[in-house]
Design a protein around this motif. Structure first.
Motif, PDB file in Angstrom:
ATOM      1  N   TYR A  84       0.834  -1.205   0.000  1.00 56.46           N
ATOM      2  CA  TYR A  84       0.000   0.000   0.000  1.00 56.46           C
ATOM      3  C   TYR A  84       0.866   1.253   0.000  1.00 56.46           C
ATOM      4  O   TYR A  84       0.597   2.214  -0.725  1.00 56.46           O
ATOM      5  N   ALA A  85       1.926   1.255   0.813  1.00 59.72           N
ATOM      6  CA  ALA A  85       2.830   2.412   0.836  1.00 59.72           C
ATOM      7  C   ALA A  85       3.447   2.629  -0.533  1.00 59.72           C
ATOM      8  O   ALA A  85       3.529   3.772  -1.015  1.00 59.72           O
ATOM      9  N   GLY A  90      11.460   2.052 -12.170  1.00 59.78           N
ATOM     10  CA  GLY A  90      10.523   2.572 -13.153  1.00 59.78           C
ATOM     11  C   GLY A  90       9.081   2.293 -12.747  1.00 59.78           C
ATOM     12  O   GLY A  90       8.785   1.286 -12.089  1.00 59.78           O
ATOM     13  N   ARG A  91       8.186   3.172 -13.150  1.00 53.67           N
ATOM     14  CA  ARG A  91       6.784   3.051 -12.745  1.00 53.67           C
ATOM     15  C   ARG A  91       6.134   1.755 -13.229  1.00 53.67           C
ATOM     16  O   ARG A  91       5.448   1.083 -12.442  1.00 53.67           O
ATOM     17  N   PRO A  92       6.303   1.344 -14.513  1.00 52.56           N
ATOM     18  CA  PRO A  92       5.681   0.080 -14.948  1.00 52.56           C
ATOM     19  C   PRO A  92       6.181  -1.126 -14.159  1.00 52.56           C
ATOM     20  O   PRO A  92       5.393  -2.017 -13.820  1.00 52.56           O
ATOM     21  N   ALA A  93       7.485  -1.165 -13.872  1.00 55.58           N
ATOM     22  CA  ALA A  93       8.021  -2.299 -13.110  1.00 55.58           C
ATOM     23  C   ALA A  93       7.528  -2.281 -11.671  1.00 55.58           C
ATOM     24  O   ALA A  93       7.247  -3.339 -11.087  1.00 55.58           O
ATOM     25  N   MET A 112       3.998   5.348  -5.743  1.00 55.13           N
ATOM     26  CA  MET A 112       3.946   5.250  -7.200  1.00 55.13           C
ATOM     27  C   MET A 112       2.929   6.220  -7.778  1.00 55.13           C
ATOM     28  O   MET A 112       3.184   6.884  -8.794  1.00 55.13           O
ATOM     29  N   ASP A 113       1.775   6.330  -7.134  1.00 53.65           N
ATOM     30  CA  ASP A 113       0.727   7.220  -7.620  1.00 53.65           C
ATOM     31  C   ASP A 113       1.178   8.678  -7.554  1.00 53.65           C
ATOM     32  O   ASP A 113       0.974   9.441  -8.491  1.00 53.65           O
ATOM     33  N   LEU A 114       1.794   9.059  -6.441  1.00 49.31           N
ATOM     34  CA  LEU A 114       2.166  10.457  -6.240  1.00 49.31           C
ATOM     35  C   LEU A 114       3.483  10.814  -6.921  1.00 49.31           C
ATOM     36  O   LEU A 114       3.603  11.887  -7.535  1.00 49.31           O
ATOM     37  N   TYR A 115       4.489   9.924  -6.807  1.00 47.40           N
ATOM     38  CA  TYR A 115       5.852  10.269  -7.223  1.00 47.40           C
ATOM     39  C   TYR A 115       6.338   9.488  -8.443  1.00 47.40           C
ATOM     40  O   TYR A 115       7.460   9.721  -8.894  1.00 47.40           O
ATOM     41  N   GLY A 116       5.542   8.586  -8.943  1.00 50.51           N
ATOM     42  CA  GLY A 116       5.864   7.888 -10.176  1.00 50.51           C
ATOM     43  C   GLY A 116       6.916   6.820 -10.028  1.00 50.51           C
ATOM     44  O   GLY A 116       6.634   5.629 -10.161  1.00 50.51           O
ATOM     45  N   TYR A 167      -0.459   4.413 -15.103  1.00 51.25           N
ATOM     46  CA  TYR A 167       0.792   3.951 -14.524  1.00 51.25           C
ATOM     47  C   TYR A 167       1.696   3.229 -15.523  1.00 51.25           C
ATOM     48  O   TYR A 167       2.919   3.274 -15.394  1.00 51.25           O
ATOM     49  N   THR A 168       1.090   2.540 -16.502  1.00 53.98           N
ATOM     50  CA  THR A 168       1.891   1.693 -17.403  1.00 53.98           C
ATOM     51  C   THR A 168       1.684   1.987 -18.877  1.00 53.98           C
ATOM     52  O   THR A 168       2.456   1.500 -19.703  1.00 53.98           O
TER      53      THR A 168
END
Length: 545
Positions: free
Chosen positions: A163-164, A193-196, A169-173, A245-246
């Motif tokens: 969750y953290a 990376g965001r997708p990974a 990821m949502d806020l900072y990519g 996100y991806t």
């Protein structure tokens, strides 16, 4: 108020004052009386305390005093995780504004934040990584240990870490990434990376939601601890935003994940208002809708963040008294022990989303007919002008969705802190995810019976009719009403392509009073903190910053 394992254990968790950072799981304690991770975890009770320590990352600003922060910030109350998640996701949009002069508030609501960091960016970034660090330490110490009950605690710790990372990821990519497997011996984390990171979070949540996993089933652990339902629900939210996100949409997966959660035995609270009152953590009718919540207690888990800032931050004296009178408490009663007179809601947001009856301005009442309006509308405009002004508190609406009442219509004014739990994920969100995913699969508008049935349940509770078909903009408005001030709006507007678009204005968007401006696309992601990037050569700053 709450008889929960992690309330009592969170107090005892001060013995686990481990001072680890992301890059070193074996840090020497600052004080001789503090324990290291190696010495703190000896038996199952220690691991229970350790899990409480991780949960506390979301709700506490320190272990000893709500007025003192355990991170380097100017104001402890502004450093709490849930408070600043709400600020970043609501105040950066059309949904919530504030007249306080703090730099983080000005920057957030005018899209002028920088990589230098402000209170909101520092709090969410730092506390998110603190949660990761605590979870990594917990999991490292649990590796190879065999104790009754430990597998379930391990699974909960993994969920809290996932969750953290979802929030980061949502806020900072593309935040720094560390697990108990790839960090140790002083090495610094890298980025994947965001997708990974999306793929890693997905893999963790799928494993935890699996029927054969050690993650507790729904109802097996005391509310509000995480369960398989929490993992499955976060997976549904992850899939809903997968295209952001991806680059690849996952609408079918979002619909399937939401439907699995819906089938796990949760139910809608019969009274929407009860979800946000002081006893929502003790009220079985409210509990049954909560899939994952962060608990607060005015005596045991005190914080100037959490729901305290939502109870006290919105109203001034006149509004508080007008609301109390509307609810039958008399002429000289306040609805909250403190009135900070800061947060307010632009009228444009209320008019665009809520079905309100007999709205009027300039009077001494709340300004509309509550009985004939959307039952999710908790507003008051007493003493306020309709024309919104970012620098004047007495403009727009006040929102009292979170307040000091309980479900027995009693006011709790003897403590300045709130005991209302914060609903991170509710069943209503799963209904909305299912409906949106179905509408997108149906090219933007749907008559699907199941999707309409879920929306009808929400609309029935709100006292509203349901149309024969629903489109994406209708669902976005439903989300604006149903999930207001719960930390969803920024993510929703980004997913819809409205966050940066000139065609979707709101007051002071981009610092322009009319909001008729296009925000640069890079601002859909916040910057990493400059000092973190400077200290870790493995990190690359997000584009645009």
């Amino acid at each position: 108020m709450k008889k929960l394992i992690y309330y009592t254990l969170a107090i005892a968790a001060t013995a686990l004052s481990m001072t680890s950072c992301l890059g070193d799981l074996d840090t020497v304690p600052l004080n001789e009386t503090d324990k290291t991770g190696e010495t703190a975890y000896q038996n199952i009770q220690d691991f229970q305390r350790g899990l409480a320590y991780i949960y506390g990352s979301f709700s506490l600003s320190s272990q000893n005093d709500p007025g003192k922060a355990d991170i380097n910030v100017d104001d402890a109350g502004q450093s709490e995780f849930i408070r600043q998640i709400v600020v970043l996701n609501e105040m950066s949009t059309d949904a919530m504004k504030c007249i306080w002069g703090d730099s983080y508030i000005t920057e957030t609501q005018t899209a002028s934040w920088t990589a230098g960091g402000n209170a909101a960016l520092v709090a969410t970034y730092t506390r998110g990584l603190i949660t990761v660090t605590r979870a990594n330490e917990f999991l490292t110490r649990a590796t190879g240990r065999e104790m009754d009950g430990l597998p379930g605690l391990i699974a909960e710790a993994r969920f809290l870490r996932a969750y953290a990372y979802f929030v980061l990821m949502d806020l900072y990519g593309n935040p720094p990434f560390a697990t108990e497997e790839n960090i140790g011996g002083g090495s610094l984390p890298t980025q994947i990376g965001r997708p990974a990171l999306f793929a890693w979070i997905e893999s963790e949540l799928k494993a935890l939601a699996d029927p054969n996993s050690a993650m507790p089933n729904v109802g097996e652990v005391p509310y509000p601890r995480a369960t398989k339902g929490s993992a499955q629900a976060l997976l549904a939210r992850l899939y809903l935003n997968a295209e952001v996100y991806t680059g690849t949409p996952r609408w079918e997966d979002a619909r399937t994940a939401a439907e699995k959660v819906i089938g796990m035995g949760y139910g809608l609270c019969s009274n929407y208002a009860h979800l946000f009152l002081q006893d929502n953590g003790e009220n079985p009718d409210a509990q049954k809708e909560m899939i994952f919540a962060i608990g607060y207690d005015s005596n045991l888990m005190q914080s100037w963040g959490g729901t305290t800032h939502l109870v006290s931050g919105n109203v001034h004296d006149a509004a508080s008294q007008a609301i109390a009178k509307e609810l039958g408490f008399g002429d000289n009663t306040f609805m909250s022990p403190e009135r900070w007179n800061g947060y307010h809601i632009p009228n444009e947001y209320v008019e665009a989303n809520f079905e309100m009856k007999n709205v009027s301005w300039g009077g001494t009442g709340i300004g509309y007919d509550r009985e004939g309006s959307d039952k999710r509308a908790f507003f008051c405009n007493t003493g306020c002008e309709k024309e919104f002004d970012l620098k004047v508190a007495e403009t727009g609406w006040r929102c009292w969705k979170f307040n000091s009442m309980d479900s027995q219509n009693q006011l709790h004014l003897d403590n300045n802190f709130s005991s209302a739990d914060f609903p991170v994920i509710r069943l209503a969100e799963m209904y909305l995810i299912y409906a949106e995913a179905q509408a997108r699969l149906d090219n933007g508008i749907t008559t699907d019976a199941k999707a309409l049935g879920y929306i009808k349940q929400l609309r029935d509770r709100a006292g509203l009719d349901t149309p024969a078909s629903i489109d994406l903009d209708f669902i976005l408005k439903e989300r604006a009403c149903e999930l207001m001030m719960e930390g969803h709006r920024r993510t929703d507007l980004i997913r819809y392509g409205y966050f940066t678009s000139m065609s979707f204005p709101w007051p002071y968007k981009g610092g322009v009073p009319t909001g008729a401006v296009e925000i640069p696309a890079y601002r859909t992601i916040f910057p990493l903190l400059d000092n973190d990037v400077a200290e870790n050569s493995n990190l690359t700053q997000n584009p645009g910053y």
